[in-house]
Design a protein around this motif. Structure first.
Motif, PDB file in Angstrom:
ATOM      1  N   ILE A  78      17.476  -6.498  16.591  1.00 59.31           N
ATOM      2  CA  ILE A  78      16.541  -6.066  15.556  1.00 59.31           C
ATOM      3  C   ILE A  78      16.266  -4.582  15.774  1.00 59.31           C
ATOM      4  N   VAL A  79      16.406  -3.804  14.709  1.00 61.30           N
ATOM      5  CA  VAL A  79      16.082  -2.378  14.763  1.00 61.30           C
ATOM      6  C   VAL A  79      14.816  -2.166  13.942  1.00 61.30           C
ATOM      7  N   LEU A  80      13.803  -1.594  14.565  1.00 58.74           N
ATOM      8  CA  LEU A  80      12.586  -1.195  13.859  1.00 58.74           C
ATOM      9  C   LEU A  80      12.658   0.314  13.711  1.00 58.74           C
ATOM     10  N   ASP A  81      12.964   0.761  12.512  1.00 55.15           N
ATOM     11  CA  ASP A  81      13.164   2.181  12.233  1.00 55.15           C
ATOM     12  C   ASP A  81      11.885   2.780  11.659  1.00 55.15           C
ATOM     13  N   LEU A  82      11.231   3.621  12.457  1.00 56.85           N
ATOM     14  CA  LEU A  82       9.992   4.287  12.049  1.00 56.85           C
ATOM     15  C   LEU A  82      10.229   5.763  11.736  1.00 56.85           C
ATOM     16  N   SER A  83      11.478   6.147  11.572  1.00 55.85           N
ATOM     17  CA  SER A  83      11.790   7.573  11.412  1.00 55.85           C
ATOM     18  C   SER A  83      11.204   8.180  10.139  1.00 55.85           C
ATOM     19  N   ALA A 108      17.711  -4.926  10.380  1.00 57.11           N
ATOM     20  CA  ALA A 108      17.040  -3.630  10.454  1.00 57.11           C
ATOM     21  C   ALA A 108      15.801  -3.690   9.569  1.00 57.11           C
ATOM     22  N   ILE A 109      14.694  -3.240  10.132  1.00 56.63           N
ATOM     23  CA  ILE A 109      13.437  -3.145   9.396  1.00 56.63           C
ATOM     24  C   ILE A 109      13.094  -1.665   9.355  1.00 56.63           C
ATOM     25  N   ARG A 110      13.131  -1.095   8.164  1.00 60.60           N
ATOM     26  CA  ARG A 110      12.889   0.334   8.004  1.00 60.60           C
ATOM     27  C   ARG A 110      11.550   0.540   7.288  1.00 60.60           C
ATOM     28  N   ALA A 111      10.650   1.266   7.952  1.00 58.42           N
ATOM     29  CA  ALA A 111       9.329   1.537   7.385  1.00 58.42           C
ATOM     30  C   ALA A 111       9.280   2.988   6.931  1.00 58.42           C
ATOM     31  N   GLU A 112       8.692   3.189   5.758  1.00 62.85           N
ATOM     32  CA  GLU A 112       8.583   4.539   5.210  1.00 62.85           C
ATOM     33  C   GLU A 112       7.195   4.724   4.606  1.00 62.85           C
ATOM     34  N   GLY A 113       6.503   5.774   5.032  1.00 59.48           N
ATOM     35  CA  GLY A 113       5.176   6.066   4.494  1.00 59.48           C
ATOM     36  C   GLY A 113       4.120   6.029   5.570  1.00 59.48           C
ATOM     37  N   GLU A 114       2.997   5.368   5.268  1.00 64.09           N
ATOM     38  CA  GLU A 114       1.859   5.332   6.182  1.00 64.09           C
ATOM     39  C   GLU A 114       1.680   3.930   6.747  1.00 64.09           C
ATOM     40  N   LEU A 115       1.755   3.844   8.069  1.00 63.87           N
ATOM     41  CA  LEU A 115       1.570   2.577   8.775  1.00 63.87           C
ATOM     42  C   LEU A 115       0.130   2.554   9.276  1.00 63.87           C
ATOM     43  N   ASP A 116      -0.713   1.844   8.536  1.00 63.70           N
ATOM     44  CA  ASP A 116      -2.148   1.868   8.842  1.00 63.70           C
ATOM     45  C   ASP A 116      -2.732   0.466   8.763  1.00 63.70           C
ATOM     46  N   ILE A 117      -4.049   0.395   8.819  1.00 65.08           N
ATOM     47  CA  ILE A 117      -4.730  -0.902   8.842  1.00 65.08           C
ATOM     48  C   ILE A 117      -4.388  -1.762   7.624  1.00 65.08           C
ATOM     49  N   ALA A 118      -4.100  -1.142   6.497  1.00 64.91           N
ATOM     50  CA  ALA A 118      -3.769  -1.889   5.282  1.00 64.91           C
ATOM     51  C   ALA A 118      -2.332  -2.392   5.282  1.00 64.91           C
ATOM     52  N   SER A 119      -1.413  -1.652   5.885  1.00 67.67           N
ATOM     53  CA  SER A 119       0.006  -2.012   5.817  1.00 67.67           C
ATOM     54  C   SER A 119       0.548  -2.661   7.091  1.00 67.67           C
ATOM     55  N   GLY A 148       0.840  -1.193   0.000  1.00 66.76           N
ATOM     56  CA  GLY A 148       0.000   0.000   0.000  1.00 66.76           C
ATOM     57  C   GLY A 148       0.872   1.238   0.000  1.00 66.76           C
ATOM     58  N   SER A 149       0.653   2.095   0.987  1.00 67.71           N
ATOM     59  CA  SER A 149       1.416   3.342   1.064  1.00 67.71           C
ATOM     60  C   SER A 149       2.626   3.224   1.991  1.00 67.71           C
ATOM     61  N   LEU A 150       3.048   1.993   2.289  1.00 71.32           N
ATOM     62  CA  LEU A 150       4.200   1.762   3.156  1.00 71.32           C
ATOM     63  C   LEU A 150       5.257   0.957   2.413  1.00 71.32           C
ATOM     64  N   THR A 151       6.491   1.423   2.479  1.00 72.54           N
ATOM     65  CA  THR A 151       7.622   0.663   1.961  1.00 72.54           C
ATOM     66  C   THR A 151       8.355   0.074   3.150  1.00 72.54           C
ATOM     67  N   ILE A 152       8.652  -1.214   3.086  1.00 71.61           N
ATOM     68  CA  ILE A 152       9.382  -1.900   4.152  1.00 71.61           C
ATOM     69  C   ILE A 152      10.710  -2.361   3.570  1.00 71.61           C
ATOM     70  N   ARG A 153      11.787  -1.891   4.167  1.00 70.81           N
ATOM     71  CA  ARG A 153      13.131  -2.286   3.744  1.00 70.81           C
ATOM     72  C   ARG A 153      13.742  -3.151   4.844  1.00 70.81           C
ATOM     73  N   ILE A 154      14.314  -4.268   4.441  1.00 71.59           N
ATOM     74  CA  ILE A 154      14.947  -5.190   5.377  1.00 71.59           C
ATOM     75  C   ILE A 154      16.438  -5.208   5.061  1.00 71.59           C
ATOM     76  N   ASP A 190      -1.875   4.772  12.387  1.00 68.66           N
ATOM     77  CA  ASP A 190      -3.206   4.682  12.978  1.00 68.66           C
ATOM     78  C   ASP A 190      -3.180   3.627  14.087  1.00 68.66           C
ATOM     79  N   ALA A 191      -4.351   3.297  14.613  1.00 67.35           N
ATOM     80  CA  ALA A 191      -4.437   2.364  15.744  1.00 67.35           C
ATOM     81  C   ALA A 191      -3.886   0.984  15.386  1.00 67.35           C
ATOM     82  N   ALA A 192      -4.120   0.513  14.163  1.00 70.22           N
ATOM     83  CA  ALA A 192      -3.611  -0.792  13.749  1.00 70.22           C
ATOM     84  C   ALA A 192      -2.081  -0.775  13.685  1.00 70.22           C
ATOM     85  N   GLY A 193      -1.519   0.305  13.185  1.00 67.23           N
ATOM     86  CA  GLY A 193      -0.064   0.440  13.143  1.00 67.23           C
ATOM     87  C   GLY A 193       0.528   0.513  14.537  1.00 67.23           C
ATOM     88  N   LEU A 194      -0.117   1.273  15.403  1.00 67.10           N
ATOM     89  CA  LEU A 194       0.346   1.386  16.781  1.00 67.10           C
ATOM     90  C   LEU A 194       0.290   0.034  17.476  1.00 67.10           C
TER      91      LEU A 194
END
Length: 100
Positions: free
Chosen positions: A53-58, A23-34, A9-15, A64-68
């Protein structure tokens, strides 16, 4: 170093794997779809045996609530597994949502 990227969706996940860390780097929108894709990436990281493990949300612009829920799940799972996960939250809004 081994790296991969995928779009959910609107989230890119780089491993990125290096030695015994992931390292797991997320970029974009972390929502119910992603959020499920991020959760699957985290689950694979936990199962991989990575010692850290690094979860990078920068680069996450929206959560949204699902992402949280996914981030809180990772944080709790990390505590249960000897604090293997470090969460990097870029925006002040996301940092405020995460318990210390």
């Amino acid at each position: 170093m081994v790296s991969s990227a995928r779009q959910q969706g609107s989230l890119t996940i780089r491993i990125e794997d290096q030695d015994h860390s992931r390292a797991i780097r997320a970029e974009g929108e972390l929502d119910i779809a992603s959020a499920p894709a991020l959760e699957r990436s985290l689950l694979r990281a936990f199962e991989s045996g990575a010692s850290s493990i690094v979860l990078d949300l920068s680069e996450v612009r929206f959560i949204d609530a699902a992402g949280l829920r996914t981030v809180l799940w990772a944080q709790q799972h990390s505590r249960d597994a000897a604090d293997r996960v470090q969460i990097v939250a870029g925006s002040a809004a996301i940092r405020r949502m995460l318990p210390s």
